[in-house]
Design an enzyme around this catalytic site. Structure first.
Site, PDB file in Angstrom:
ATOM      1  N   HIS A 184       0.857  -1.177   0.000  1.00 44.29           N
ATOM      2  CA  HIS A 184       0.000   0.000   0.000  1.00 44.29           C
ATOM      3  C   HIS A 184       0.900   1.235   0.000  1.00 44.29           C
ATOM      4  O   HIS A 184       2.042   1.186   0.476  1.00 44.29           O
ATOM      5  CB  HIS A 184      -0.866   0.077   1.266  1.00 44.29           C
ATOM      6  N   ASP A 243       2.290   1.973   3.367  1.00 45.55           N
ATOM      7  CA  ASP A 243       3.187   0.968   3.943  1.00 45.55           C
ATOM      8  C   ASP A 243       4.644   1.391   3.816  1.00 45.55           C
ATOM      9  O   ASP A 243       5.434   1.224   4.745  1.00 45.55           O
ATOM     10  CB  ASP A 243       3.056  -0.383   3.221  1.00 45.55           C
TER      11      ASP A 243
END
Length: 507
Positions: free
Chosen positions: A172, A175
């Site tokens: 993501h 992340d």
């Protein structure tokens, strides 16, 4: 989210009192309260949206980061390159069944399996759960939001990727680097981090399977992203989509995933369901338009899930999602990324959504994990069930492979598995499980007993009146005439137990 522990010190014998607080210091009489704050969050996004990602100078200087002064430094020095040693191996840091270059039915194992490691659980998960604080401390992560820490984390990630021998990874946007105070700052952070990831990809040969946008962690998305009742929030989500499409393209991502974590409702009392689903379809349409304008070639994937965090998510399961795509004319632009743990949360068998998506030409990729059947939430465990892996690999083999997709381990080690090496053990076990499943699936297809049994079961549709029915060449009147002539059909056993016995011959 923050939870605090107050440790009360008074008199000869200290006592401990735990409570959830609003982070205000408390002093009562002569007692002294010490405030200890622990971050508890599934995702790396902070609730305030603040970030220090660009302030690398203020970060911990004790650990080096990747660069000319750090070439060769290892974050997992006790873990060697994982090699195939065969079924007789008892070395847990080896593969017993996964031999990447071995050919199975005309294709190398690594090309059938296309293994991928997810960034969020493996390098952002710390063992926190709704009832307890993080249990894992990683030497490469000082818990700060600095760019230096983000890059050090990436170094550790690519070391794990290369030692496991996986070809792909996924992430993501939030992340890999922390969100900034503004969209512009967040995008600048992503740009800098993407350059760093691109350098690591070029040096290791590891590729990006897909990137996706986190539209569920930040408080702005508490009422959804594409389905939010506030147009301002929906626009912010679209801006995030645009940026992840750019980053994914820059890094050569082969797919882009859309998971609607909060695209659903908690109650119908405050929800215009049709309008929300219309809005979600509209976002997908403008994403397609942008992709085509920028000459991007990545495959768009939707990941179904029935619930959690919302009570009901609109992309409930494979059949619901396919119906949505066809209803809005999106089915030529999307395939499905199936996560079996989501499938079982929907009340289906592990392999159900993979099978349905494949049969309708919509299976694009698999988030290879499993859940605990005794727990009613998404536990994201490493898949270790040989039988289920064989069934899944059989479906994948029947469609000729996953194309640009892969088997992405959307898995986290258990909260109690706190050693760094456990990250390797979980992936090795899961990779061997699917490798063994692939071998079994190939044997089943070469043997052909099961497929011939299924073919025989439906043989009445291969010729005669059955064939005419299947082709749509009969009327209701003709069906009535057929029954009047041939009478009551003969009862035929489904022989489920026999099918299960035949399958067990290969396990």
């Amino acid at each position: 989210y923050f939870r605090a522990h107050f440790i009360q010190s008074s008199g000869d014998l200290p006592s401990k009192q735990r409570t959830t607080c609003n982070l205000q210091p408390v002093i009562t009489n002569t007692n002294v309260f010490i405030l200890v704050i622990t971050v508890m969050s599934f995702a790396p996004t902070s609730s305030s949206g603040t970030s220090h990602a660009t302030n690398a100078a203020s970060s911990n200087k004790k650990q080096k980061i990747h660069g000319d002064d750090n070439d060769g430094e290892e974050h997992f020095p006790s873990v060697p390159k994982i090699e195939y040693k065969g079924p007789e191996s008892t070395d847990p840091l080896s593969f017993r069944y996964y031999n990447p270059d071995e050919e199975i039915m005309g294709k190398k194992m690594k090309d059938w399996l296309r293994f991928s490691v997810c960034y969020w659980h493996t390098f952002r998960g710390k063992g926190a759960d709704p009832f307890g604080f993080p249990t894992m401390k990683r030497s490469w992560d000082d818990e700060s939001d600095t760019m230096e820490n983000a890059k050090r984390r990436a170094d550790a990630a690519f070391e794990l990727f290369t030692k496991l021998g996986v070809g792909y990874y996924t992430f993501h946007d939030r992340d890999v680097v922390s969100e900034g105070n503004t969209l512009a700052e967040s995008n600048a952070n992503l740009d800098e981090m993407a350059d760093y990831l691109k350098d690591l990809q070029d040096k290791t040969g590891v590729k990006l399977l897909w990137a996706t946008q986190n539209l569920f962690s930040h408080p702005r998305y508490m009422n959804g992203a594409f389905t939010n009742p506030d147009a301002h929030v929906m626009a912010y989500a679209c801006a995030q989509v645009k940026k992840i499409l750019d980053i994914n393209h820059k890094l050569g991502g082969e797919n882009v995933v859309f998971w609607g974590g909060r695209e659903g409702y908690q109650t119908i009392l405050n929800t215009d369901i049709k309008r929300e689903i219309d809005h979600m379809a509209q976002v997908f349409k403008i994403a397609i338009k942008y992709k085509e304008e920028q000459n991007m070639t990545s495959q768009f994937l939707i990941e179904p899930k029935p619930r959690e965090p919302t009570k009901h998510q609109y992309d409930y399961d494979a059949q619901t999602t396919i119906a949505f795509l066809k209803t809005y004319g999106l089915d030529d632009h999307f395939k499905l990324n199936i996560e079996p743990n989501h499938t079982t949360l929907a009340g289906h068998d592990f392999e159900h959504d993979i099978l349905f998506a494949s049969k309708y030409g919509m299976l694009g990729s698999v988030d290879s994990n499993t859940g605990d059947p005794l727990l009613g939430w998404d536990t994201d465990q490493f898949p270790m069930d040989i039988k289920k892996a064989a069934l899944v690999m059989g479906i994948i083999m029947d469609q000729g492979g996953l194309g640009s997709g892969g088997l992405n381990f959307d898995c986290k080690v258990r909260r109690e598995s706190t050693d760094d090496v456990d990250l390797f053990l979980g992936h090795i076990g899961a990779m061997d499980t699917f490798a063994r499943g692939l071998r079994i699936a190939a044997q089943i297809r070469q043997d052909a007993t099961l497929s011939n049994m299924v073919k025989e079961r439906y043989s009445s549709f291969d010729s005669g009146f059955g064939k005419e029915m299947e082709d749509g060449n009969v009327t209701l009147e003709e069906c009535e005439e057929y029954i009047q002539e041939h009478g009551e059909p003969q009862q035929r056993s489904g022989k489920q137990e026999l099918y299960e016995m035949v399958l067990n011959r290969f396990l």
